[in-house]
Enzyme design. Sequence first.
Site, PDB file in Angstrom:
ATOM      1  N   GLY A  96       0.797  -1.216   0.000  1.00  0.00           N
ATOM      2  CA  GLY A  96       0.000   0.000   0.000  1.00  0.00           C
ATOM      3  C   GLY A  96       0.828   1.263   0.000  1.00  0.00           C
ATOM      4  O   GLY A  96       0.368   2.322   0.445  1.00  0.00           O
ATOM      5  N   LYS A 155      11.212   7.217   0.546  1.00  0.00           N
ATOM      6  CA  LYS A 155      10.630   5.876   0.673  1.00  0.00           C
ATOM      7  C   LYS A 155      11.728   4.822   0.594  1.00  0.00           C
ATOM      8  O   LYS A 155      12.799   5.055   0.026  1.00  0.00           O
ATOM      9  CB  LYS A 155       9.617   5.616  -0.434  1.00  0.00           C
ATOM     10  CG  LYS A 155       8.396   6.506  -0.409  1.00  0.00           C
ATOM     11  CD  LYS A 155       7.464   6.181  -1.563  1.00  0.00           C
ATOM     12  CE  LYS A 155       8.091   6.499  -2.907  1.00  0.00           C
ATOM     13  NZ  LYS A 155       7.155   6.340  -4.041  1.00  0.00           N
ATOM     14  N   HIS A 185      12.020   0.130   0.633  1.00  0.00           N
ATOM     15  CA  HIS A 185      11.503  -1.203   0.923  1.00  0.00           C
ATOM     16  C   HIS A 185      12.533  -2.038   1.682  1.00  0.00           C
ATOM     17  O   HIS A 185      12.292  -3.215   1.955  1.00  0.00           O
ATOM     18  CB  HIS A 185      11.148  -1.938  -0.373  1.00  0.00           C
ATOM     19  CG  HIS A 185      10.033  -1.306  -1.153  1.00  0.00           C
ATOM     20  ND1 HIS A 185       8.825  -0.998  -0.598  1.00  0.00           N
ATOM     21  CD2 HIS A 185       9.970  -0.934  -2.460  1.00  0.00           C
ATOM     22  CE1 HIS A 185       8.039  -0.456  -1.518  1.00  0.00           C
ATOM     23  NE2 HIS A 185       8.712  -0.403  -2.653  1.00  0.00           N
ATOM     24  N   ARG A 196       0.951  -5.064   5.578  1.00  0.00           N
ATOM     25  CA  ARG A 196      -0.269  -5.521   4.912  1.00  0.00           C
ATOM     26  C   ARG A 196      -0.438  -7.020   5.095  1.00  0.00           C
ATOM     27  O   ARG A 196       0.558  -7.773   5.108  1.00  0.00           O
ATOM     28  CB  ARG A 196      -0.204  -5.187   3.417  1.00  0.00           C
ATOM     29  CG  ARG A 196      -1.473  -5.522   2.650  1.00  0.00           C
ATOM     30  CD  ARG A 196      -1.312  -5.214   1.171  1.00  0.00           C
ATOM     31  NE  ARG A 196      -2.555  -5.374   0.439  1.00  0.00           N
ATOM     32  CZ  ARG A 196      -2.687  -5.244  -0.878  1.00  0.00           C
ATOM     33  NH1 ARG A 196      -1.614  -4.952  -1.610  1.00  0.00           N
ATOM     34  NH2 ARG A 196      -3.851  -5.399  -1.466  1.00  0.00           N
ATOM     35  N   SER A 229      -0.889  -9.352  -5.032  1.00  0.00           N
ATOM     36  CA  SER A 229      -0.434  -8.131  -5.686  1.00  0.00           C
ATOM     37  C   SER A 229       1.018  -8.254  -6.141  1.00  0.00           C
ATOM     38  O   SER A 229       1.390  -7.817  -7.234  1.00  0.00           O
ATOM     39  CB  SER A 229      -0.587  -6.949  -4.725  1.00  0.00           C
ATOM     40  OG  SER A 229      -0.198  -5.744  -5.341  1.00  0.00           O
ATOM     41  N   TYR A 260      -2.228  -1.620   6.683  1.00  0.00           N
ATOM     42  CA  TYR A 260      -2.928  -1.291   5.442  1.00  0.00           C
ATOM     43  C   TYR A 260      -4.439  -1.433   5.605  1.00  0.00           C
ATOM     44  O   TYR A 260      -5.218  -0.610   5.113  1.00  0.00           O
ATOM     45  CB  TYR A 260      -2.420  -2.219   4.337  1.00  0.00           C
ATOM     46  CG  TYR A 260      -3.151  -2.101   3.027  1.00  0.00           C
ATOM     47  CD1 TYR A 260      -2.792  -1.122   2.096  1.00  0.00           C
ATOM     48  CD2 TYR A 260      -4.180  -2.980   2.699  1.00  0.00           C
ATOM     49  CE1 TYR A 260      -3.456  -1.018   0.886  1.00  0.00           C
ATOM     50  CE2 TYR A 260      -4.843  -2.879   1.489  1.00  0.00           C
ATOM     51  CZ  TYR A 260      -4.481  -1.901   0.589  1.00  0.00           C
ATOM     52  OH  TYR A 260      -5.143  -1.794  -0.603  1.00  0.00           O
TER      53      TYR A 260
END
Length: 262
Positions: free
Chosen positions: A57, A109, A111, A133, A141, A196
């Site tokens: 998300g 950002k 990851h 999430r 996804s 999320y």
Amino acid sequence: MAESEAETPSTPGEFESKYFEFNGIRLPPFCRGKMEEISNFTVRKSDIWIVTYPKSGTSLLQEVVYLVSQGADPDEIGLMNIDEQLPVLEYPQPGLDIIKELTSPRLIKSHLPYPFLPSDLHNGNSKVIYMARNPKDLVVSYYQFHRSLRTMSYRGTFQEFCRRFMNDKLGYGSWFEHVQEFWDHHLDSNVLFLKYEDMHKDLGTMVEQLVRFLGVSYDKAQLESTVEHCHQLIDQCCNAEALHVGRVHWLFSFRASAQTGD
């Protein structure tokens, strides 16, 4: 006949070669040679970091964070390329040199797993917003993303992809460890841990959490306007990502019962 990796351009060997391994964690190849520089990246007190495991998300969260932190007009944001305003630390573009020179306050950002983030973040030198999430939805996804991305060219079955996910054979490593490492720090004063699913259950409360965490002032009308705009974004995203996931719930009941394999 069921589709298999061996019958497609992205064979298991080819798929494995697309990763770069660092300290036992699989990362995208563009991270190669950058991890020391990332660890030493200078963090500013005014920075706002958004960290997620892929497909958790991030796009929705960045819109919400940008709206709340910048006091931006929702109509103006609709005309912007929001990704340009929130670069990804480890991505090739715009690159670390450009991110270092951005004016404050920077919104960044990543990851990357918690241990691989800049050391300054571990010392509480800026605010970090983490979103987790439900893995049952995330893996669907992530699977679709791998199939659509030319650089990955994944053509295996969904079941094969799930085995990879459960056995930590995808980029950015184990979802379980990624989330756990941030949960271990959810009480740190500079960390806000979000889910999320709460965007759907109680978006207003989440926006209020962000307002308090980021220390910004909002009157009632501004808050209501922001929440309404975010509701519209979520509706658009849900319509675009609506997928039939099939019977995947069993895959996540007990990790220990996961099938072995590539």
